[in-house]
Design an enzyme around this catalytic site. Structure first.
Site, PDB file in Angstrom:
ATOM      1  N   GLY A  17       0.769  -1.230   0.000  1.00 37.24           N
ATOM      2  CA  GLY A  17       0.000   0.000   0.000  1.00 37.24           C
ATOM      3  C   GLY A  17       0.804   1.286   0.000  1.00 37.24           C
ATOM      4  N   ASN A  19       1.184   3.117  -2.578  1.00 38.08           N
ATOM      5  CA  ASN A  19       0.341   4.056  -3.338  1.00 38.08           C
ATOM      6  C   ASN A  19      -0.828   4.551  -2.496  1.00 38.08           C
ATOM      7  OD1 ASN A  19       1.133   4.575  -6.283  1.00 38.08           O
ATOM      8  ND2 ASN A  19       1.556   2.389  -6.015  1.00 38.08           N
ATOM      9  N   ARG A  96      -6.678  -9.035  -7.805  1.00 38.32           N
ATOM     10  CA  ARG A  96      -7.804  -9.833  -8.284  1.00 38.32           C
ATOM     11  C   ARG A  96      -8.241  -9.291  -9.633  1.00 38.32           C
ATOM     12  NH1 ARG A  96      -8.051 -14.356  -6.702  1.00 38.32           N
ATOM     13  NH2 ARG A  96     -10.246 -14.589  -7.237  1.00 38.32           N
ATOM     14  N   LEU A  98     -10.997  -8.333 -12.138  1.00 36.52           N
ATOM     15  CA  LEU A  98     -12.395  -7.931 -11.970  1.00 36.52           C
ATOM     16  C   LEU A  98     -13.179  -8.264 -13.237  1.00 36.52           C
ATOM     17  CD1 LEU A  98     -11.588  -4.517 -10.294  1.00 36.52           C
ATOM     18  CD2 LEU A  98     -12.656  -6.480  -9.167  1.00 36.52           C
ATOM     19  N   ASN A 112      -6.804   2.960 -12.033  1.00 38.30           N
ATOM     20  CA  ASN A 112      -5.755   2.002 -11.690  1.00 38.30           C
ATOM     21  C   ASN A 112      -4.401   2.652 -11.919  1.00 38.30           C
ATOM     22  OD1 ASN A 112      -4.576  -0.571 -11.058  1.00 38.30           O
ATOM     23  ND2 ASN A 112      -4.228  -0.893 -13.248  1.00 38.30           N
ATOM     24  N   HIS A 114      -0.505   1.616 -13.022  1.00 35.99           N
ATOM     25  CA  HIS A 114       0.231   0.500 -13.626  1.00 35.99           C
ATOM     26  C   HIS A 114       1.683   0.935 -13.840  1.00 35.99           C
ATOM     27  CE1 HIS A 114       0.790  -3.164 -15.908  1.00 35.99           C
ATOM     28  NE2 HIS A 114       1.445  -2.465 -16.817  1.00 35.99           N
ATOM     29  N   LEU A 149      -7.314  -6.360 -19.685  1.00 41.22           N
ATOM     30  CA  LEU A 149      -6.201  -6.159 -18.757  1.00 41.22           C
ATOM     31  C   LEU A 149      -5.412  -4.876 -19.071  1.00 41.22           C
ATOM     32  CD1 LEU A 149      -4.418  -7.486 -16.490  1.00 41.22           C
ATOM     33  CD2 LEU A 149      -3.010  -8.385 -18.368  1.00 41.22           C
ATOM     34  N   ASP A 150      -5.281  -4.027 -18.055  1.00 43.91           N
ATOM     35  CA  ASP A 150      -4.474  -2.803 -18.152  1.00 43.91           C
ATOM     36  C   ASP A 150      -4.843  -1.955 -19.367  1.00 43.91           C
ATOM     37  OD1 ASP A 150      -3.130  -3.477 -15.801  1.00 43.91           O
ATOM     38  OD2 ASP A 150      -1.740  -4.755 -16.898  1.00 43.91           O
ATOM     39  N   THR A 177       8.552   6.035  -7.117  1.00 37.60           N
ATOM     40  CA  THR A 177       8.525   7.430  -6.651  1.00 37.60           C
ATOM     41  C   THR A 177       7.590   8.258  -7.517  1.00 37.60           C
ATOM     42  OG1 THR A 177      10.405   8.178  -8.011  1.00 37.60           O
ATOM     43  CG2 THR A 177      10.917   7.304  -5.818  1.00 37.60           C
TER      44      THR A 177
HETATM   45  C1  GRF Z   1       2.504  -0.877  -7.830  1.00 37.47           C
HETATM   46  O1  GRF Z   1       3.641  -1.271  -8.530  1.00 37.47           O
HETATM   47  C2  GRF Z   1       1.429  -0.526  -8.810  1.00 37.47           C
HETATM   48  O2  GRF Z   1       1.915   0.060  -9.958  1.00 37.47           O
HETATM   49  C3  GRF Z   1       0.811  -1.854  -9.098  1.00 37.47           C
HETATM   50  O3  GRF Z   1       0.815  -2.528  -7.875  1.00 37.47           O
HETATM   51  C4  GRF Z   1       1.888  -2.043  -7.076  1.00 37.47           C
HETATM   52  C5  GRF Z   1       1.302  -1.642  -5.760  1.00 37.47           C
HETATM   53  O4  GRF Z   1       2.306  -1.257  -4.857  1.00 37.47           O
HETATM   54  N1  GRF Z   1      -0.519  -1.711  -9.656  1.00 37.47           N
HETATM   55  P1  GRF Z   1       1.948  -0.652  -3.448  1.00 37.47           P
HETATM   56  O5  GRF Z   1       1.185  -1.748  -2.680  1.00 37.47           O
HETATM   57  O6  GRF Z   1       1.104   0.550  -3.657  1.00 37.47           O
HETATM   58  O7  GRF Z   1       3.245  -0.338  -2.796  1.00 37.47           O
END
Ligand code: GRF
Length: 228
Positions: A17, A19, A96, A98, A112, A114, A149-150, A177
């Protein structure tokens, strides 16, 4: 002065987590246009849940394993989110897949992040694949979610240079970062009402998106884009 109403966000995650942390930090600013109403994890050990609790944000664990069908898991997830008046979902490392039904129910209301410059390197192992290809520039993308996907309208992208001697870990750390800068930025654009999806492409203030940030242009001193 009365506080403007904030966009209510539900974050879905399965892991550490970082992000989520970036979103929590951004939301701590009184002027940020969104608030995290709920964090849901399918994994009770996800450290992201601890981050949420520390920030005083409500959490829920919804283990997918007892469910025979994906749709049944998602029906409970949907109920949970709507029960907390969630308006927008941020996927933040939610491991997961979806179904189309869930994704369409949240169309243009689910973001999302990525770790690649989409549409390059959809799927897993993005950093290893970028290194194997010898690209000079890698990066990350925030996009609206579509069933494939993505896939989906790109909102914000940040470029990240590949340095000589990089390995997967060093490149992933550099990309991360920028993930932490662009996810709050994308949510701010959405919360400020500056994003619109037209013909499945994002417009930002009416101009064709996505917002593409070069390595030098993400201001480390203002990673949440609050100044704009
Ligand atoms: C990140 O690399 C994001 O791009 C991907 O899942 C990872 C999540 O990392 N979708 P964090 O749990 O937020 O550190």
């Amino acid at each position: 002065m009365a506080q403007a109403r904030k966009l209510r966000v539900g974050v879905l995650l399965s892991g550490g987590g970082t992000n989520l942390q970036a979103l929590l930090d951004a939301c701590a600013d009184a002027s940020f246009p969104a608030e995290i109403a709920l964090v849901v994890s399918n994994n009770e050990d996800a450290f992201g849940l601890t981050r949420a609790r520390r920030a005083g944000v409500e959490t829920a664990v919804l283990d997918h394993r007892p469910y025979a069908k994906r749709e049944e898991f998602e029906a409970d997830l949907d109920r949970l989110l709507r029960g907390h008046d969630v308006e927008v979902i941020c996927l933040a490392g939610f491991l997961r897949v979806l179904t189309e039904g869930f994704v369409e129910a949240w169309r243009d209301r689910m973001l999302n992040i990525h770790p690649s410059l989409l549409p390059a390197y959809k799927g897993l192992h993005t950093h290893a694949r970028a290194l194997a290809d010898g690209v000079a520039t890698h990066g990350c993308t925030v996009h609206f979610v579509r069933p494939a996907l993505d896939d989906g309208p790109l909102v914000v992208q940040a470029e990240v240079p590949v340095e000589p001697g990089d390995d997967v870990d060093s490149l992933a750390a550099r990309v991360l970062t920028r993930e932490h800068a662009i996810y709050p930025l994308a949510l701010k654009l959405l919360g400020d009402g500056r994003l619109k999806v037209v013909d499945d492409h994002v417009r930002i203030d009416g101009a064709p998106g996505p917002l593409r940030l070069g390595w030098e242009s993400v201001d480390a001193a203002d990673p949440h884009g609050r100044a704009s």
